[in-house]
Design a protein around this motif. Structure first.
Motif, PDB file in Angstrom:
ATOM      1  N   ILE A   2      26.879  38.487  33.373  1.00  0.00           N
ATOM      2  CA  ILE A   2      28.038  39.321  33.016  1.00  0.00           C
ATOM      3  C   ILE A   2      28.432  39.138  31.554  1.00  0.00           C
ATOM      4  CG2 ILE A   2      28.982  39.609  35.345  1.00  0.00           C
ATOM      5  CD1 ILE A   2      30.976  37.318  34.641  1.00  0.00           C
ATOM      6  N   ALA A   3      27.874  38.136  30.882  1.00  0.00           N
ATOM      7  CA  ALA A   3      28.127  37.990  29.435  1.00  0.00           C
ATOM      8  C   ALA A   3      26.991  37.181  28.830  1.00  0.00           C
ATOM      9  CB  ALA A   3      29.461  37.298  29.209  1.00  0.00           C
ATOM     10  N   LYS A   4      26.646  37.528  27.600  1.00  0.00           N
ATOM     11  CA  LYS A   4      25.520  36.832  26.957  1.00  0.00           C
ATOM     12  C   LYS A   4      25.967  35.539  26.300  1.00  0.00           C
ATOM     13  CE  LYS A   4      22.170  40.449  26.335  1.00  0.00           C
ATOM     14  NZ  LYS A   4      22.784  41.786  26.237  1.00  0.00           N
ATOM     15  N   THR A   5      27.294  35.398  26.117  1.00  0.00           N
ATOM     16  CA  THR A   5      27.775  34.206  25.417  1.00  0.00           C
ATOM     17  C   THR A   5      29.157  33.765  25.909  1.00  0.00           C
ATOM     18  OG1 THR A   5      28.495  33.360  23.269  1.00  0.00           O
ATOM     19  CG2 THR A   5      28.585  35.739  23.556  1.00  0.00           C
ATOM     20  N   THR A   6      29.366  32.457  25.813  1.00  0.00           N
ATOM     21  CA  THR A   6      30.703  31.934  26.137  1.00  0.00           C
ATOM     22  C   THR A   6      31.572  31.899  24.876  1.00  0.00           C
ATOM     23  OG1 THR A   6      29.620  29.761  26.015  1.00  0.00           O
ATOM     24  CG2 THR A   6      30.222  30.570  28.206  1.00  0.00           C
ATOM     25  N   ALA A   7      31.048  32.463  23.780  1.00  0.00           N
ATOM     26  CA  ALA A   7      31.862  32.530  22.556  1.00  0.00           C
ATOM     27  C   ALA A   7      32.969  33.571  22.729  1.00  0.00           C
ATOM     28  CB  ALA A   7      30.980  32.874  21.361  1.00  0.00           C
ATOM     29  N   LYS A   8      32.746  34.521  23.633  1.00  0.00           N
ATOM     30  CA  LYS A   8      33.771  35.540  23.891  1.00  0.00           C
ATOM     31  C   LYS A   8      34.523  35.203  25.182  1.00  0.00           C
ATOM     32  CE  LYS A   8      31.556  39.516  21.771  1.00  0.00           C
ATOM     33  NZ  LYS A   8      30.626  40.607  22.086  1.00  0.00           N
ATOM     34  N   ASN A   9      35.757  35.697  25.284  1.00  0.00           N
ATOM     35  CA  ASN A   9      36.542  35.453  26.500  1.00  0.00           C
ATOM     36  C   ASN A   9      35.860  36.015  27.751  1.00  0.00           C
ATOM     37  OD1 ASN A   9      38.478  34.351  24.905  1.00  0.00           O
ATOM     38  ND2 ASN A   9      40.155  35.673  25.618  1.00  0.00           N
ATOM     39  N   VAL A  10      36.130  35.370  28.868  1.00  0.00           N
ATOM     40  CA  VAL A  10      35.679  35.932  30.140  1.00  0.00           C
ATOM     41  C   VAL A  10      36.795  36.840  30.651  1.00  0.00           C
ATOM     42  CG1 VAL A  10      36.395  33.793  31.339  1.00  0.00           C
ATOM     43  CG2 VAL A  10      34.939  35.431  32.520  1.00  0.00           C
ATOM     44  N   VAL A  11      36.406  38.058  31.019  1.00  0.00           N
ATOM     45  CA  VAL A  11      37.394  39.045  31.474  1.00  0.00           C
ATOM     46  C   VAL A  11      37.016  39.507  32.875  1.00  0.00           C
ATOM     47  CG1 VAL A  11      38.408  41.315  31.007  1.00  0.00           C
ATOM     48  CG2 VAL A  11      37.783  39.814  29.098  1.00  0.00           C
ATOM     49  N   SER A  12      37.970  39.436  33.789  1.00  0.00           N
ATOM     50  CA  SER A  12      37.657  39.840  35.163  1.00  0.00           C
ATOM     51  C   SER A  12      38.960  40.059  35.933  1.00  0.00           C
ATOM     52  CB  SER A  12      36.838  38.724  35.839  1.00  0.00           C
ATOM     53  OG  SER A  12      36.499  39.079  37.141  1.00  0.00           O
ATOM     54  N   SER A  13      38.847  40.738  37.072  1.00  0.00           N
ATOM     55  CA  SER A  13      40.008  40.831  37.955  1.00  0.00           C
ATOM     56  C   SER A  13      39.629  40.163  39.268  1.00  0.00           C
ATOM     57  CB  SER A  13      40.378  42.301  38.181  1.00  0.00           C
ATOM     58  OG  SER A  13      41.413  42.353  39.132  1.00  0.00           O
ATOM     59  N   ILE A  14      40.363  39.131  39.616  1.00  0.00           N
ATOM     60  CA  ILE A  14      40.009  38.375  40.833  1.00  0.00           C
ATOM     61  C   ILE A  14      41.045  38.698  41.910  1.00  0.00           C
ATOM     62  CG2 ILE A  14      39.558  36.069  41.769  1.00  0.00           C
ATOM     63  CD1 ILE A  14      39.136  35.117  38.867  1.00  0.00           C
ATOM     64  N   PRO A  15      40.595  39.232  43.053  1.00  0.00           N
ATOM     65  CA  PRO A  15      41.569  39.619  44.082  1.00  0.00           C
ATOM     66  C   PRO A  15      42.300  38.395  44.655  1.00  0.00           C
ATOM     67  CG  PRO A  15      39.326  39.722  44.937  1.00  0.00           C
ATOM     68  CD  PRO A  15      39.213  39.434  43.473  1.00  0.00           C
ATOM     69  N   SER A  16      43.411  38.678  45.286  1.00  0.00           N
ATOM     70  CA  SER A  16      44.147  37.611  45.985  1.00  0.00           C
ATOM     71  C   SER A  16      43.195  36.861  46.921  1.00  0.00           C
ATOM     72  CB  SER A  16      45.266  38.276  46.803  1.00  0.00           C
ATOM     73  OG  SER A  16      45.755  37.386  47.753  1.00  0.00           O
ATOM     74  N   HIS A  17      43.226  35.551  46.856  1.00  0.00           N
ATOM     75  CA  HIS A  17      42.401  34.649  47.681  1.00  0.00           C
ATOM     76  C   HIS A  17      40.902  34.716  47.352  1.00  0.00           C
ATOM     77  CE1 HIS A  17      45.673  34.236  51.045  1.00  0.00           C
ATOM     78  NE2 HIS A  17      46.102  33.924  49.835  1.00  0.00           N
ATOM     79  N   GLY A  18      40.590  35.327  46.199  1.00  0.00           N
ATOM     80  CA  GLY A  18      39.178  35.474  45.830  1.00  0.00           C
ATOM     81  C   GLY A  18      38.759  34.508  44.732  1.00  0.00           C
ATOM     82  N   VAL A  19      37.500  34.575  44.393  1.00  0.00           N
ATOM     83  CA  VAL A  19      36.956  33.730  43.326  1.00  0.00           C
ATOM     84  C   VAL A  19      36.116  34.564  42.354  1.00  0.00           C
ATOM     85  CG1 VAL A  19      36.760  31.593  44.695  1.00  0.00           C
ATOM     86  CG2 VAL A  19      34.830  33.194  44.641  1.00  0.00           C
ATOM     87  N   LEU A  20      36.009  34.037  41.151  1.00  0.00           N
ATOM     88  CA  LEU A  20      34.906  34.426  40.268  1.00  0.00           C
ATOM     89  C   LEU A  20      34.105  33.151  40.115  1.00  0.00           C
ATOM     90  CD1 LEU A  20      33.416  36.243  38.157  1.00  0.00           C
ATOM     91  CD2 LEU A  20      34.950  35.251  36.444  1.00  0.00           C
ATOM     92  N   MET A  21      32.870  33.170  40.593  1.00  0.00           N
ATOM     93  CA  MET A  21      32.060  31.950  40.536  1.00  0.00           C
ATOM     94  C   MET A  21      30.838  32.237  39.675  1.00  0.00           C
ATOM     95  SD  MET A  21      30.490  29.756  43.668  1.00  0.00           S
ATOM     96  CE  MET A  21      29.552  28.268  43.434  1.00  0.00           C
ATOM     97  N   VAL A  22      30.701  31.465  38.608  1.00  0.00           N
ATOM     98  CA  VAL A  22      29.612  31.746  37.667  1.00  0.00           C
ATOM     99  C   VAL A  22      28.803  30.485  37.387  1.00  0.00           C
ATOM    100  CG1 VAL A  22      30.883  33.602  36.510  1.00  0.00           C
ATOM    101  CG2 VAL A  22      31.056  31.260  35.631  1.00  0.00           C
ATOM    102  N   LYS A  23      27.593  30.733  36.919  1.00  0.00           N
ATOM    103  CA  LYS A  23      26.764  29.648  36.407  1.00  0.00           C
ATOM    104  C   LYS A  23      26.620  29.870  34.902  1.00  0.00           C
ATOM    105  CE  LYS A  23      22.326  27.351  36.887  1.00  0.00           C
ATOM    106  NZ  LYS A  23      21.045  27.262  37.574  1.00  0.00           N
ATOM    107  N   LEU A  24      26.788  28.813  34.136  1.00  0.00           N
ATOM    108  CA  LEU A  24      26.617  28.903  32.688  1.00  0.00           C
ATOM    109  C   LEU A  24      25.233  28.389  32.361  1.00  0.00           C
ATOM    110  CD1 LEU A  24      30.148  27.655  31.519  1.00  0.00           C
ATOM    111  CD2 LEU A  24      29.395  29.978  32.083  1.00  0.00           C
ATOM    112  N   LEU A  25      24.415  29.305  31.814  1.00  0.00           N
ATOM    113  CA  LEU A  25      23.020  28.974  31.547  1.00  0.00           C
ATOM    114  C   LEU A  25      22.778  28.726  30.065  1.00  0.00           C
ATOM    115  CD1 LEU A  25      22.269  31.823  33.812  1.00  0.00           C
ATOM    116  CD2 LEU A  25      20.891  29.790  34.129  1.00  0.00           C
ATOM    117  N   LYS A  26      21.978  27.720  29.784  1.00  0.00           N
ATOM    118  CA  LYS A  26      21.687  27.412  28.388  1.00  0.00           C
ATOM    119  C   LYS A  26      20.816  28.520  27.782  1.00  0.00           C
ATOM    120  CE  LYS A  26      20.075  23.169  28.243  1.00  0.00           C
ATOM    121  NZ  LYS A  26      19.855  21.761  28.053  1.00  0.00           N
ATOM    122  N   PRO A  27      20.968  28.781  26.469  1.00  0.00           N
ATOM    123  CA  PRO A  27      20.166  29.839  25.863  1.00  0.00           C
ATOM    124  C   PRO A  27      18.683  29.513  25.917  1.00  0.00           C
ATOM    125  CG  PRO A  27      21.554  28.738  24.208  1.00  0.00           C
ATOM    126  CD  PRO A  27      21.850  28.107  25.512  1.00  0.00           C
TER     127      PRO A  27
END
Ligand code: GLA
Length: 432
Positions: free
Chosen positions: A407-432
């Motif tokens: 969902i993004a190529k870099t963590t240099a920019k903010n993460v933007v998302s809408s997480i529903p009530s009782h929900g999660v955004l679960m991500v893996k941060l991968l090295k370049p």
């Protein structure tokens, strides 16, 4: 004078005497041979009856049995005491057919109520109506599917459901498990008569090692005597909390905890988790209907963030698409099974909005934004505000583990998302 023969036979009788004597000698020899033969046969039978003494497991072998959190299914959450060989065999079939086996699940565990009695010699007896072919039959079937078999017992005189417990029968029971093809033992703590927990679980560990079969040992004393402080090397996993209930939050009168409450109880236990020694927040309620699909997904996400044992507790033969999708999400399961086995910790808490981080092998990370509140969370967050990530100084790409996409190529920019009530955004941060 006619000399009488000593035997009162005349000379003509000589051949008969010799024949007679030979007969006696022959009979003796045959009798001796027969006795020797019978003795040998008896010895052989008794050697066969005395089963060969098993080769005990060393402590090192025992500790190496569970390098990643165990995955499987347990009968209790959905079926309680309503267990049978048919239920277990059908669960094994469904584990294969649903793709769960392929996703890494392997144990089929029967919880309480498979046992009804002890026989005159003290051997545990399984319910003859529900398990008419005995436990070995069930184990063989489960093994034939490429899966493993687990069962339940208890430190006390009786189990929590009042069935015979293992107190005073530990070595006998461990032998029964080994002979019946058991690969996993969940060992409860009811009716323990005030026994010291560490001593009681050590006795069963020794019995299991002595029985010589590799058996994963799941300690279930509900966190009551802080097993995380003493159980490493005794069991491979230990329940860290009381029983889970099929609900998002709350407490049952008898002490059961809602899912979110269990997460809170796990929060400070991350230093104790690691390969071969797992904090166990109890079995999954995913698919049991007490939570909706968003909540089930959050429940599963957090168990995987914890590197918790993943024991499904639902009816595997009647799963909705959502339940199957959640339980078989290989991306999320890979976070659970990461070889470092580090339990996530709460990095940032903003009321009902929490950010959990989990370090993975290879300097990568899993991050779970967990919205426990009743309103959606409009997330717009600077990755550098997470201290653990800031320290790495690495720019990662961001992979969404539920959407299965970057969902993004870099963590240099903010993460933007809408997480529903009782929900999660679960991500893996991968090295370049
Ligand atoms: C205890 C355990 C549960 C289950 C039941 C069975 O409550 O914590 O997980 O095994 O006993 O009686």
């Amino acid at each position: 004078m006619i000399r009488r023969s000593y035997f009162f036979f005349d000379n003509s009788s000589k051949p008969q005497i010799i024949f007679y004597l030979c007969g006696i000698v022959k009979k003796h020899i045959i009798m001796k041979q027969t006795i020797t033969f019978i003795t040998l046969v008896l010895l052989a039978f008794s050697a066969m009856a005395q089963k060969p003494k098993p080769q005990p497991l060393t402590q090192e072998e025992f500790e190496a049995l569970c390098p990643t959190p165990p995955m499987g299914w347990n009968s209790w959450n959905k079926f309680g005491c309503n267990v049978s060989e048919q239920l277990l065999m059908e669960a094994a079939d469904a584990m294969v057919a649903s793709g769960m086996k392929d996703a890494g699940y392997e144990y089929i565990v029967v919880d309480d109520c498979w046992q009804v009695d002890r026989d005159a010699d003290g051997n545990i007896v399984c319910d003859p109506e529900r398990f008419p072919h005995g436990m070995k039959y069930v184990a063989d079937y489960i093994h034939s599917k490429g899966l493993k078999f687990g069962l339940y017992s208890c430190v006390g005189t009786h189990t929590c459901a009042g069935r015979p417990g293992s107190m005073g029968h530990e070595y006998q029971d461990a032998l029964y498990y080994a002979r019946n093809g058991v690969d996993y033992l969940k060992y409860d703590f009811c009716n323990n008569r005030g026994t010291n927990s560490k001593t009681a679980y050590t006795v069963m560990r020794e019995a299991l090692k002595e029985a010589g079969r590799p058996i994963v040992f799941s300690i279930c004393e509900w966190g009551s005597t802080k097993p995380w402080e003493w159980a490493q090397g005794i069991g491979h996993l230990w329940r860290a909390t009381g029983d889970i209930i099929n609900s998002w939050n709350g407490r049952a009168d008898w002490g059961g905890h809602g899912m979110v409450h269990i997460i809170d109880l796990m929060q400070d236990l991350y230093p104790y988790n690691g390969p071969g020694h797992w904090n166990d927040p109890d079995m999954l309620e995913v698919g049991n209907g007490g939570m909706n699909a968003i909540e089930d997904q959050s429940h599963f996400s957090m168990w995987c963030m914890f590197s918790a044992p993943l024991m499904a507790g639902n009816d595997l033969n009647n799963m909705s698409d959502d339940t199957k999708r959640i339980l078989t999400n290989k991306d999320v399961i890979a976070i659970d099974q990461d070889p470092l086995g580090i339990q996530a910790h709460l990095s940032i808490a903003m009321g009902d909005r929490q950010i959990w981080v989990k370090q993975l092998a290879n300097d990568e990370w899993a991050v779970c934004f967990f919205n426990r509140g009743d309103d959606a969370w409009s997330l717009n967050f600077n990755w550098n505000d997470i201290p653990e990530l800031r320290k790495t100084g690495i720019n990662y790409s961001v992979y969404d583990l539920w959407q299965h996409k970057t969902i993004a190529k870099t963590t240099a920019k903010n993460v933007v998302s809408s997480i529903p009530s009782h929900g999660v955004l679960m991500v893996k941060l991968l090295k370049p």
